[in-house]
Design a protein around this motif. Structure first.
Motif, PDB file in Angstrom:
ATOM      1  N   GLY B  91       0.803  -1.200   0.021  1.00 25.73           N
ATOM      2  CA  GLY B  91       0.093  -0.036   0.097  1.00 25.73           C
ATOM      3  C   GLY B  91       0.847   1.298   0.100  1.00 25.73           C
ATOM      4  O   GLY B  91       0.476   2.354  -0.126  1.00 25.73           O
ATOM      5  N   GLU B  92       2.190   1.283   0.523  1.00 28.49           N
ATOM      6  CA  GLU B  92       2.705   2.245   0.573  1.00 28.49           C
ATOM      7  C   GLU B  92       4.149   2.263  -0.222  1.00 28.49           C
ATOM      8  O   GLU B  92       4.372   3.325  -1.220  1.00 28.49           O
ATOM      9  CB  GLU B  92       3.270   2.794   2.139  1.00 28.49           C
ATOM     10  CG  GLU B  92       2.174   3.139   2.945  1.00 28.49           C
ATOM     11  CD  GLU B  92       1.900   4.803   2.861  1.00 28.49           C
ATOM     12  OE1 GLU B  92       3.132   5.574   2.474  1.00 28.49           O
ATOM     13  OE2 GLU B  92       0.774   5.165   3.049  1.00 28.49           O
ATOM     14  N   VAL B  95       3.321   0.920  -4.031  1.00 29.05           N
ATOM     15  CA  VAL B  95       2.075   1.050  -4.211  1.00 29.05           C
ATOM     16  C   VAL B  95       1.787   1.297  -5.894  1.00 29.05           C
ATOM     17  O   VAL B  95       2.553   2.324  -6.349  1.00 29.05           O
ATOM     18  CB  VAL B  95       1.337   2.104  -3.639  1.00 29.05           C
ATOM     19  CG1 VAL B  95       1.783   3.487  -3.875  1.00 29.05           C
ATOM     20  CG2 VAL B  95      -0.136   2.322  -3.937  1.00 29.05           C
ATOM     21  N   ALA B 100       3.391  -5.061  -6.436  1.00 25.95           N
ATOM     22  CA  ALA B 100       2.240  -4.946  -5.446  1.00 25.95           C
ATOM     23  C   ALA B 100       1.269  -5.638  -6.176  1.00 25.95           C
ATOM     24  O   ALA B 100       0.253  -6.373  -5.350  1.00 25.95           O
ATOM     25  CB  ALA B 100       2.060  -3.448  -5.361  1.00 25.95           C
ATOM     26  N   THR B 162      -4.324  -2.658   3.553  1.00 24.81           N
ATOM     27  CA  THR B 162      -4.039  -2.002   2.522  1.00 24.81           C
ATOM     28  C   THR B 162      -4.867  -0.968   1.909  1.00 24.81           C
ATOM     29  O   THR B 162      -4.874   0.093   1.517  1.00 24.81           O
ATOM     30  CB  THR B 162      -3.701  -3.090   1.006  1.00 24.81           C
ATOM     31  OG1 THR B 162      -3.066  -3.862   1.799  1.00 24.81           O
ATOM     32  CG2 THR B 162      -3.199  -2.437   0.113  1.00 24.81           C
ATOM     33  N   ALA B 166      -4.707   3.164   1.787  1.00 28.02           N
ATOM     34  CA  ALA B 166      -5.107   3.910   0.462  1.00 28.02           C
ATOM     35  C   ALA B 166      -6.150   5.158   0.766  1.00 28.02           C
ATOM     36  O   ALA B 166      -6.239   6.024  -0.093  1.00 28.02           O
ATOM     37  CB  ALA B 166      -5.755   3.035  -0.577  1.00 28.02           C
TER      38      ALA B 166
END
Lengths: 292, 284, 264
Positions: B91-92, B95, B100, B162, B166
């Motif tokens: 998620g970071e 991303v 991913a 996740t 976001a």
């Protein structure tokens, strides 16, 4: 003494390393599961596996002793699973759909809020509890394990999933869709049948397929309601096997260890395929809205 | 006219749901009353006896309550660092990139693993591994069960986390970065506080899920009806004892198992409603 | 009203819509519109103007009984069609005679263009022969000046049209049922100026056979197309007059304040 600024950078780098490390470690068991499934399960991939019923313990022992593949297959499991699944879908889908529509249309009313809580409790209910309840009501009353007892148990398990899928789908539709239909003078029933459902059919179908894929993997309630059977059984009042029950039976029998993996592989692949189909339908029949 | 019919049908379906719940509660309560009467409610909950010899039957739920709490909490604790790391990764840190996407798809597939396959893997693969690592003599036990349960939690909580990550607004993170914060500091000071309540609620929900898990636990917990003295000891949980001991015939035992089911029902229902309540309170 | 194998078009008959002391509340004590009384001039365009939240949309939606979808909304007073109280008629009948076009174009996604035009009939389960269907589709699409653009792609999805075309399709869909009244809730706000122009021309043509009530946020549009105008402020009907008169020399100070603010 390191300056505080340098310290911050070290912490950040350390953090990155930890994240990579833990992610890697996390993925290992899953890779191991898939690897073992493939390695030990591909032994039995032959036509017989899917067309014959499960072997008895003696057949298995003999095969083990002579170093051959255990004969037989999982036909009784496949037929049983599909049979039970069919009945479950018939019982669950219309009812779940109606309840979902009810919850969506009457969101703020007291009774509806109460039903939403009950649906939430159902959603998280351990499957074994449903299994033993059905045992008391059906198996004990009718004095036999049966396919339909299994279906009833799975229906209660699947119902909250369908309710949730319906509610989420309806929530994603804009209100003006319903309103334009009603503004044309149509009855409420007409709008639901001829506007809402055709527009949302993709999402509803996807929700159904995903619920089915989760139900296919359920074992515990079936153990106490359908028991299992070594032959293909189409009698709804008699015990039936299922793929998961076969895995359970095989694993309780030390000589049938090989069958366990092959059956598990089949189940896993079946579930993956269902999920892929569900995703494809979700993409192909996506709810498209005007002016987006 | 037709609308009235439809509205009545919708209402009746909702009532059917109510009846189903009533049916389950009726079965649980009526079948467990004999056991509660025989042993006394608090006695039953606090006793660790489990003796099925006729004439000396003694049943109590404490071993299993402990087993359930131990396995579930341990599973949650084990899973948190891994699911959080994975969700940071997806998620970071990466991303939007291909890796991913692949890891995410992989985890989505794994979220669909039937618990029985996890149990099989635990029995045939994990156990020998634990034995060879000298964690316990036989590979069964609380710790093994906790590992299997954490494998159930990880895909689910990774994907939820996740999604939550976001939801943190880009503008907030950009302001922090432009002030010179490192990645770690942004995540720690901005992202996590923003979604803290949601993360907690999601994990409470996951806890409820694994407390009710039956089949995977049954295959690896060892089916011993005493409170374990260490993590690598065997034991039983509320769910697994019901399945493990269901075949036998004694009426009193049958009733005791239903009493255990009732306890399990209450615990999981409370945890689920708690998680729901926590989500309600959060408006992102 | 077409159907049952017979087609007949409305003659230039004038239908009267009257509101008497109509009030709508969302919760006890909170009124969206208060004591509105007005007699809508038939076969003309009446615009409803006012600030955001003045109750314009609420007023419109109460005329075709859309407020009944939400149980917490209460209506008091009387709305009558040709003398008959609409609350005593079946809501289905009211909505067939009083059509509504919404602010955002919203053709039904699951139907193609042809089916969208006929959706009023389909939803009301009125049986039509193929010849009748074709005739209605062609006439409705011609009325909204869409026929030449789509006549060769009637079976394409309605979502393949531009936003302006979609809105005209929605108007065609409403017109297909041959309502006597048309309620339009700011129908051109999400559409580019050229299409807006075409829709305004359309409204001008339609008023020969229909009574149109338009909610307008845009004062210039209101003054362009409407014959009559209503100014609402905080739920109350402040002024109702011929629009030429009202926009140039409003009688009420509040109307004057609103109009001058808008011009600035």
């Amino acid at each position: 003494m390191i300056s505080y600024q340098k310290f911050r950078i070290y912490i950040d780098k350390f953090f990155h390393v930890i994240v990579y490390l833990f992610s890697f470690i996390a993925l290992i068991p899953f890779l191991s599961i898939i690897w073992t499934l493939l390695k030990k399960g591909l032994i039995h991939v032959n036509p017989n596996f899917y067309t014959q019923t499960s072997p008895s313990a003696t057949e298995a022992i003999l095969a083990n002793l002579s170093g051959e593949i255990i004969p037989g297959g999982i036909l009784n499991g496949i037929c049983g699973s599909l049979y039970i699944l069919l009945i479950t879908i018939i019982l669950t889908v219309p009812l779940g759909f109606f309840i979902g529509v009810y919850i969506h249309e009457n969101r703020k009313q007291k009774f509806s809020i109460f039903i939403q809580y009950i649906s939430a409790i159902f959603y998280g209910m351990p499957s074994i509890i449903i299994g033993i309840t059905v045992y008391v009501f059906i198996v004990k009353s009718f004095h036999s394990f049966s396919a339909w007892a299994g279906s009833v148990a799975l229906s209660v398990l699947m119902l909250p999933m369908i309710i949730r899928a319906t509610d989420e789908t309806l929530k994603s539709l804009p209100t003006y869709l319903k309103e334009s239909g009603l503004a044309l003078g149509a009855s409420y029933t007409s709008v639901i049948l001829r506007v809402i459902i055709p527009t949302a059919k993709g999402n509803l179908l996807t929700g159904l397929l995903i619920s089915v894929s989760r139900i296919l993997g359920v074992t515990a309630p079936l153990i106490v309601t359908t028991l299992g059977c070594s032959m293909v059984n189409w009698d709804i009042t008699k015990p039936t096997s299922s793929i998961t029950l076969l895995i359970w039976n095989f694993s309780n029998n030390p000589c049938m260890a090989d069958m366990v993996w092959s059956t598990s592989l089949f189940l896993f692949i079946f579930i993956i395929v269902l999920n892929i189909i569900a995703k494809h339908i979700a993409w192909k029949w996506k709810i498209t809205l005007p002016h987006e | 006219m037709k609308d009235k019919v439809l509205k009545i049908m919708l209402f009746c379906s909702a009532v059917v749901l109510l009846l189903l719940m009533a049916g389950i509660l009726y079965a649980l309560i009526s079948q467990s009353i004999p056991a509660f009467k025989h042993f006394g409610f608090f006695q039953f909950i606090s006793s660790t006896e489990w003796n099925q010899i006729e004439g000396q039957e003694q049943y109590g739920a404490l071993s299993f309550i402990t087993g359930t709490i131990l396995t579930s909490l341990l599973a949650l604790i084990i899973s948190i660092p891994f699911s959080v790391s994975l969700s940071f990764l997806i998620g970071e840190l990466f991303v939007g990139k291909k890796i991913a996407f692949w890891i995410n798809s992989f985890l989505n597939i794994l979220a669909g693993i039937p618990p029985i396959i996890l149990g099989i893997w635990g029995y045939y693969s994990l156990r020998p591994l634990l034995i060879s690592l000298n964690i316990g003599h036989h590979g069964y036990g609380i710790f093994s069960a906790a590992i299997l349960l954490s494998l159930m939690i990880i895909p689910y909580s990774t994907s939820i986390s996740t999604t939550f990550f976001a939801l943190v607004p880009m503008k907030l993170k950009e302001s922090a970065y432009s002030l010179g914060a490192t990645r770690f500091e942004v995540i720690r000071n901005i992202s996590i506080p923003y979604i803290k309540k949601c993360l907690i609620a999601a994990h409470v929900f996951a806890l409820g899920k694994v407390m009710g898990e039956t089949i995977a636990v049954t295959m690896i917990i060892g089916n011993i009806n005493y409170i374990p003295s260490k993590i690598t000891d065997t034991g039983n949980t509320l769910a697994s004892v019901i399945l493990n001991q269901f075949e036998t015939i004694s009426d009193l035992k049958f009733s005791a198992l239903f009493a255990i089911a009732l306890l399990l029902f209450i615990i999981t229902a409370v945890i689920n409603l708690m998680a729901r309540y926590m989500i309600r309170r959060v408006v992102l | 009203m077409p159907g049952n194998g017979k087609l007949h078009y409305l003659m230039n008959k004038k239908h009267l819509l009257e509101l008497k002391n109509v009030s709508v509340s969302f919760s006890p004590g909170i009124y969206a519109i208060k004591n509105v009384s007005v007699s809508i001039k038939p076969c003309a365009i009446t615009s409803v103007i006012g600030a955001s939240g003045a109750g314009k949309s609420t007023l419109l939606r109460s005329i075709n009984r859309m407020h009944e979808l939400y149980p917490n909304i209460k209506l008091s007073g009387e709305i009558s069609l040709d003398g008959k109280n609409i609350m005593e008629m079946k809501p289905i009948e009211v909505r067939r005679r009083i059509g509504m076009v919404f602010q955002m174009p919203n053709p039904f996604p699951a139907m193609n263009i042809y089916q969208n035009v006929l959706s009023g009939y389909k939803l009301n389960k009125i049986y039509l022969s193929k010849a009748e269907k074709d005739e209605i589709v062609e006439k409705s699409l011609q009325d909204v000046a869409l026929w030449d653009e789509v006549k060769n792609s009637l079976n394409k999805s309605a979502l393949s049209l531009t936003v302006g075309q979609q809105q005209r399709l929605c108007i065609a869909r409403t017109l297909a049922l041959q309502p006597e009244f048309l309620l339009m809730d700011d129908p051109t706000s999400s559409i580019d100026p050229i299409c807006t122009n075409r829709i305004e021309e359309l409204m001008y043509r339609l008023k020969d056979n229909h009574t149109i009530i338009v909610v307008a946020h845009n004062l210039s549009q209101a003054s362009r197309i409407s014959d009559y105008a209503m100014y609402l402020e905080k739920g109350e009907l402040v002024e109702y007059d011929i629009s030429n008169v009202m926009f140039v020399a409003p009688k009420d100070k509040r109307t004057e304040r609103y109009i001058t603010e808008q011009i600035e």
